[in-house]
Scaffold this motif. Structure first.
Motif, mmCIF file in Angstrom:
data_model
loop_
_atom_site.group_PDB
_atom_site.id
_atom_site.type_symbol
_atom_site.label_atom_id
_atom_site.label_comp_id
_atom_site.label_asym_id
_atom_site.label_seq_id
_atom_site.Cartn_x
_atom_site.Cartn_y
_atom_site.Cartn_z
ATOM 1 N N GLU A 12 -0.635 0.927 -8.655
ATOM 2 C CA GLU A 12 -0.285 0.060 -7.524
ATOM 3 C C GLU A 12 -1.294 0.079 -6.363
ATOM 4 O OE1 GLU A 12 1.756 1.134 -9.625
ATOM 5 O OE2 GLU A 12 3.475 -0.213 -9.786
ATOM 6 N N PRO A 14 -2.348 -0.722 -2.643
ATOM 7 C CA PRO A 14 -1.628 -0.880 -1.383
ATOM 8 C C PRO A 14 -1.585 -2.352 -0.939
ATOM 9 C CG PRO A 14 -3.043 1.035 -1.271
ATOM 10 C CD PRO A 14 -3.350 0.351 -2.573
ATOM 11 N N ARG A 16 -1.468 -3.738 1.912
ATOM 12 C CA ARG A 16 -2.312 -4.155 3.029
ATOM 13 C C ARG A 16 -3.764 -4.387 2.612
ATOM 14 N NH1 ARG A 16 -5.275 0.366 5.153
ATOM 15 N NH2 ARG A 16 -4.690 2.213 3.980
ATOM 16 N N MET A 17 -4.159 -3.905 1.418
ATOM 17 C CA MET A 17 -5.559 -4.043 1.008
ATOM 18 C C MET A 17 -5.801 -5.256 0.116
ATOM 19 S SD MET A 17 -6.470 -0.113 0.061
ATOM 20 C CE MET A 17 -6.055 1.236 1.181
ATOM 21 N N ARG A 151 -6.891 3.039 -6.938
ATOM 22 C CA ARG A 151 -5.974 3.890 -7.686
ATOM 23 C C ARG A 151 -6.521 3.843 -9.110
ATOM 24 N NH1 ARG A 151 -4.645 4.560 -3.183
ATOM 25 N NH2 ARG A 151 -2.555 4.699 -2.257
ATOM 26 N N LEU A 245 4.019 -5.952 -2.644
ATOM 27 C CA LEU A 245 4.740 -4.838 -3.270
ATOM 28 C C LEU A 245 5.487 -5.266 -4.522
ATOM 29 C CD1 LEU A 245 6.184 -3.137 -0.058
ATOM 30 C CD2 LEU A 245 4.797 -1.998 -1.796
ATOM 31 N N ARG B 128 9.785 1.193 -6.719
ATOM 32 C CA ARG B 128 8.569 0.656 -6.116
ATOM 33 C C ARG B 128 7.597 1.775 -5.784
ATOM 34 N NH1 ARG B 128 9.255 -3.601 -2.724
ATOM 35 N NH2 ARG B 128 11.508 -3.434 -2.653
ATOM 36 N N GLU B 131 2.435 2.455 -0.870
ATOM 37 C CA GLU B 131 1.288 3.244 -0.395
ATOM 38 C C GLU B 131 1.721 4.345 0.567
ATOM 39 O OE1 GLU B 131 -1.319 1.285 2.362
ATOM 40 O OE2 GLU B 131 -2.856 2.800 2.166
ATOM 41 N N TRP B 146 1.441 7.376 -3.499
ATOM 42 C CA TRP B 146 2.541 6.540 -3.017
ATOM 43 C C TRP B 146 3.745 7.407 -2.678
ATOM 44 C CZ3 TRP B 146 0.517 6.318 -7.984
ATOM 45 C CH2 TRP B 146 -0.399 5.277 -8.239
#
Lengths: 738, 308
Positions: A12, A14, A16-17, A151, A245, B128, B131, B146
């Motif tokens: 996953e 992030p 915001r990126m 990641r 997300l 989920r 981050e 995470w």
């Protein structure tokens, strides 16, 4: 022409990126293609939590063949030269071409397959990818040189048309296979080509297009609120974050216990948004409702009942903690809390927060008592001063409350609530709440007098203190956000039309203890700060769309530190130079200035006065100004020229009609412009200058400046100097472009 | 939902109406991770703020040797005490720690398998990966990863360690930290941690709640942490632990040195709860603990002959 698909599948990413990652992918890809001489018709990028993808449309099958000609030695050159050239080009002598006695090597570079270019480009892009934070993982990480990615990277789909572009990086080999939704379809999916990528993923519960996911979240969340008789409080940041997300977003509406609505709505909204990424809703009356919208990443088998219930419980736990803080805080008066500030160090050189509070309280009071804030009705002033001081003394007390400890972004706001609850005057509570404002560009600027006093005093204190310990911002470093504080001061002054001499107030803010900073700070602190403010003001005005040359033209006058007056001048100038009169006057001015310059009479550094400077003197409000006349010719004009006489008296010759007209126009316009400047009516000053336009034009048409008679020549040059200086009474036109 | 890789999701537990008790959940996790090659260790017998402090995590995250372990670690966070009155906050609670080095390529799937094993149904619950980069200023450590959400609740911290004690992790370890009480309140659908079923009633043994076992502990320890602990003694203990750590380092004994660093860290937390450390001093104390932890890690690296 063929489409190319690249998917980089990882754990996953992030939320915001993701936007920046798409931009970076497109940029790096385009650059790699360009290096090979390729161009795509269009590039689209996608991001989900688990994949970053790119589709390039209509790539050619191969790069174009090019023929390169390399110049060699002359035909009769010594054999060594020829041999060297053959070695360099890898050709034999009979392959060279002779032209005009010079040998050339012609090298044909065949086109390269696009697939081959891509096979080299993909690893280069991956290795160069500028993630804000990246990591190593797995067995390969025994070396710190191993591949870094945001990641762990697990899969690469690289398809040119329907053909796999073979790539291998850090043990990951490209192919046509990707995975679907983590829970709905964890199995492999084989992609045929760019054309079926989004569609195949969609069938496996992955909406690869972030805009589509955002639209679903936006629309569905809104519809859920509607259906519950509520209105969603829109939040585009939350839409984007939730889209980042989820691969299959499913908004769900839940309710929380109504009892929690006793907690301030901002707290509930912040808890829901920051900690849980939930939207909140308003009821028909506009009040916060006991509802939230969360965004799940699955179509749950039970319609989401368990998910909603789980989320409700989490929110309830968060809100009961918030309520606990709120109720605990309410039991302690702000004065008591404020005592704890004595133990909090503000900065090692600047004492405690309590010390700061003391300074700000005094300064806030002084700003009111001096009539700088709140006008000058004596009875009102005392009350206002008391309130400003009171608000300043309590303004930082919420920093030690439980709620602000938990949610630092609620500073001020909570203080406002607690102040109101303990019966402080509404103006005081409001000042405590809003004294941090404006926090950034576009934030609300305080206008209530008590709030303005505390807000200004707080920011002026921060600015002066950090300057005193030589912590002024440098380059990109501004750890104490002093630029923002200065901008806040500027906006507050302008919005409220506060009239004062900045240097005087800054000096007052430095207080009586300047001496204790002598070891670190040299020079006049108020001057350094005023220059800092001037820079901030320029930046702010430039961003507000004011032409930078006009700002420079006014700033070049120097010495002005009444920001309201300074800007009034800038704005009047901006209106004026865009008129025909303004443009022509500028042209006439430039002609005059150029002649003077050519003759060695450089533009005088205009209006350099003493103390507050000539503009302050022109306004008649300055302190310690010289008694010099504000009207041109200015005493500091070059002395080589005789003063140009007014009313044409004292000329040794009879002026030509256009010359006489200009003298008359200057005689008339000069005092009018000067009076207007003194009255701060800059429009009128500009209008007075505008009357010079026609006489100047006529003068240049009809009169020869460079007359053979030295007396005439000197007198006319002096006349031009008068024109220049008259204009400089309003602004330094030499800085204006065009 | 298609689960076409059941092996990755572990032995999916038959979902019964009876949710796992607190102890059964621990046993299930032990069973799951031992089947996936982890050593099952016991808690470290010292007071510490997080499972990460256990030498099985901190020291074993350094160096090249593979290491797979799982264990429960009691954690103490004095400032989180609420005298047993808050249903979700405790000054003493349990973390379940898994460390896998090097991080396996299917770590996320392995983790999800453990959730399935303790009864979380992915067709009805929303999992989920949000981050949350991890950083421990006192250990000089950081990693990327995470917090794992289950229906909005953070149930696990999932981290790929990048540095420990200021040293690059070569190779990188994956660390999973489950909040056991949170997971249990979730699985058992309880609003308060004190209402959790600690065990299953067996024969004459009645079922006890988490509150039966620990509530008095929370009340008394909160009182001691916040009100009673003698601060002069604590300051003294801090100094002594720091000095003893250095004594151990002088004797090239990284493990005892590290124990003293753990001790100093906890004493600092107690001083913090007593409210006797000013904001200005705080950074200095954290820096002191970090130096001790880093020194211990460095001694450990040297003792093993590992290059930084």
């Amino acid at each position: 022409m063929t489409d190319f698909l690249l998917e980089l599948r990882s754990e996953e990413i992030p939320a915001r990126m993701q936007d920046k990652a798409r931009d970076d992918l497109a940029r790096l890809f385009t650059a790699e293609l360009e290096k090979a001489g390729l161009r795509a018709d269009a590039i689209v990028t996608f991001a989900t939590p688990r994949r970053l993808a790119l589709i390039a449309r209509d790539l050619p099958e191969a790069t174009e063949a090019v023929s390169e000609e390399i110049k060699g030695p002359r035909a009769g050159a010594p054999p060594q030269a020829l041999e060297g050239f053959l070695r360099k080009t890898g050709l034999t002598a009979d392959q060279l071409v002779e032209r005009d006695g010079v040998l050339f090597a012609v090298i044909d570079k065949p086109g390269r397959d696009t697939a081959e270019v891509l096979a080299e480009a993909i690893p280069a892009i991956i290795r160069a990818f500028p993630w804000p934070k990246s990591m190593r993982w797995g067995e390969a990480s025994s070396s710190t040189e191993s591949l870094r990615w945001v990641r762990p990277l697990h899969g690469i789909v690289a398809l040119l048309g329907d053909q796999i572009v073979p790539v291998e990086i850090a043990g990951v080999r490209s192919g046509a296979v990707t995975l679907g939704h983590r829970f709905h379809h964890p199995g492999p999916i084989t992609i045929g080509s760019a054309a079926d990528y989004a569609e195949k993923l969609h069938a496996c519960h992955v909406i690869v297009d972030q805009d589509e996911r955002r639209a679903i979240i936006r629309d569905k969340a809104s519809a859920l609120a509607d259906a519950a008789g509520l209105e969603l409080i829109e939040d585009e940041g939350l839409v984007a974050e939730n889209a980042g997300l989820t691969e299959w977003p499913v908004p769900l509406l839940g309710r929380f216990d109504e009892d929690f609505l006793g907690v301030p709505p901002e707290v509930i909204q912040l808890t829901a948004r920051v900690n849980q990424k939930y939207f909140v809703c308003r009821d028909k009356a506009g009040k916060l409702a006991n509802a939230f919208v969360c965004t799940a990443n699955i179509d749950a088998a039970d319609g989401g009942a368990k998910i909603v219930d789980g989320n409700r419980k989490v929110l309830a736990a968060r809100l009961s903690d918030a309520r606990f803080f709120y109720e605990t805080d309410l039991k302690v008066p702000l004065e008591e809390q404020a005592k704890k500030l004595e133990k909090i160090v503000f900065h090692e050189r600047l004492g405690t927060v309590a010390d700061k509070v003391e300074r700000v309280a005094k300064l806030a009071r002084w700003l009111v008592e001096e009539g700088i804030i709140g006008g000058a009705s004596p009875s009102g002033t005392t009350m206002l001063a008391d309130q400003a001081e009171r608000a300043a003394r309590l303004a930082k007390a919420d920093l030690v409350t439980g709620m602000v400890g938990e949610f630092p972004e609620l500073q001020g706001l909570m203080g406002g609530y607690y102040a109101a609850a303990q019966g402080e005057a509404p103006a005081v509570a409001e000042a405590i709440r809003d004294h941090y404002k404006p926090v950034g560009q576009g934030d609300e600027v305080p206008t209530a007098p008590v709030t303005v006093a505390v807000s200004l005093a707080d920011k002026l204190d921060i600015l002066t203190r950090f300057f005193l310990i030589n912590e002024a911002p440098t380059g990109s470093k501004d750890p104490f956000a002093l630029r923002r504080a200065a901008l806040g001061v500027i906006s507050t002054i302008l919005q409220n039309n506060l009239r004062f001499r900045l240097e005087r107030v800054l000096l007052k803010a430095c207080g009586d203890d300047l001496a204790q900073f002598e070891d670190v700070f040299f020079g006049r602190i108020e001057e350094k700060l005023a220059a800092f403010f001037a820079d901030r003001l320029k930046v702010q005005q430039r961003e507000a769309g004011v032409r930078h040359d006009l700002i420079d033209a006014v700033f070049a006058l120097g010495g002005e530190d009444d920001l309201v007056r300074l800007l009034a001048r800038v704005h009047a100038l901006q209106s004026f130079v865009t008129t025909e009169d303004g443009a022509n006057l500028l042209a006439g001015y430039k002609r005059a200035a150029n002649i003077l310059k050519k003759e060695g009479y450089e533009t005088p550094s205009p209006l350099v006065g003493e103390g507050g400077g000539p503009l302050a003197s022109a306004s008649g409000k300055g302190e310690g100004d010289s008694e010099s006349s504000p009207t041109p010719p200015h005493p500091s004009a070059p002395s080589a020229l005789p003063p140009s006489p007014t009313r044409g008296e004292g000329l040794s010759y009879t002026p030509e009609p256009a010359e006489a007209d200009l003298i008359a126009a200057l005689d008339a316009a000069g005092p009018v412009a000067a009076d207007a400047v003194a009255n701060e009516d800059f429009e009128a000053a500009m209008a007075a200058l505008a009357t010079l336009r026609a006489p100047i034009d006529a003068f240049f048409d009809a009169v020869t400046v460079n007359d053979t008679d030295p007396a005439k020549r000197a007198a006319r040059l002096a006349l031009l100097a008068r024109v220049r200086d008259a204009v400089h009474g309003v602004a330094d036109f030499s800085k204006i472009e065009g | 939902m298609v689960l076409d890789r059941p092996e990755a999701l572990g032995q999916s537990r038959a979902v019964t109406d009876q949710p796992l008790s607190f102890q059964r959940m621990i046993l299930t996790l032990h069973d799951y991770w031992s089947q996936h090659g982890c050593l099952i260790l016991q808690p470290y017998d010292m007071r510490m703020g997080a499972g990460t402090f256990h030498t099985a995590t901190t020291l074993r995250a350094l160096g090249p040797d593979p290491w797979n372990a799982a264990f429960v670690q009691p954690c103490r966070r004095p400032t989180d005490g609420r005298y047993g009155e808050n249903p979700n906050r405790l000054q003493h609670y349990y973390q379940y720690q898994v460390i896998l080095k090097p991080s396996p390529p299917d770590l996320q799937d392995l983790y999800l398998g453990s959730l399935a094993a303790i009864g979380i149904d992915f067709t009805k619950h929303d999992i989920r990966f949000v981050e949350d980069d991890w950083e421990s200023p006192t250990l000089g450590a950081w990693g990327l990863g995470w917090e794992v959400w289950c229906d909005g609740m953070e149930v696990t911290q999932f981290t790929y360690f990048q540095q420990m004690g200021g040293f690059d992790c070569k190779p990188v370890a994956g660390e999973l930290t489950y909040g056991l009480e949170r997971l249990a309140t979730y699985i058992q659908n309880k609003d308060s941690v004190y209402d959790l079923a600690y065990n299953d009633a067996v024969g004459n043994t009645p079922q006890l709640t988490y509150g039966d076992v620990f509530h008095e502990n929370e009340v008394e320890m909160s009182t001691w942490n916040f009100e009673v602990a003698d601060t002069d003694t604590l300051f003294d203990l801090f100094r002594k632990a720091a000095a003893e750590c250095e004594n151990c380092l002088d004797h090239k004994l990284p493990i005892p040195a590290y124990e003293q660093a753990i001790e100093a860290s906890h004493i600092f937390n107690l001083l913090n709860a007593r409210g006797v450390i000013s904001v200005a001093e705080r950074q200095a104390y954290i820096g002191r603990v970090r130096d001790l932890a880093k020194g211990s890690c460095q001694a450990w690296m040297e003792k093993n002959g590992w290059a930084a």
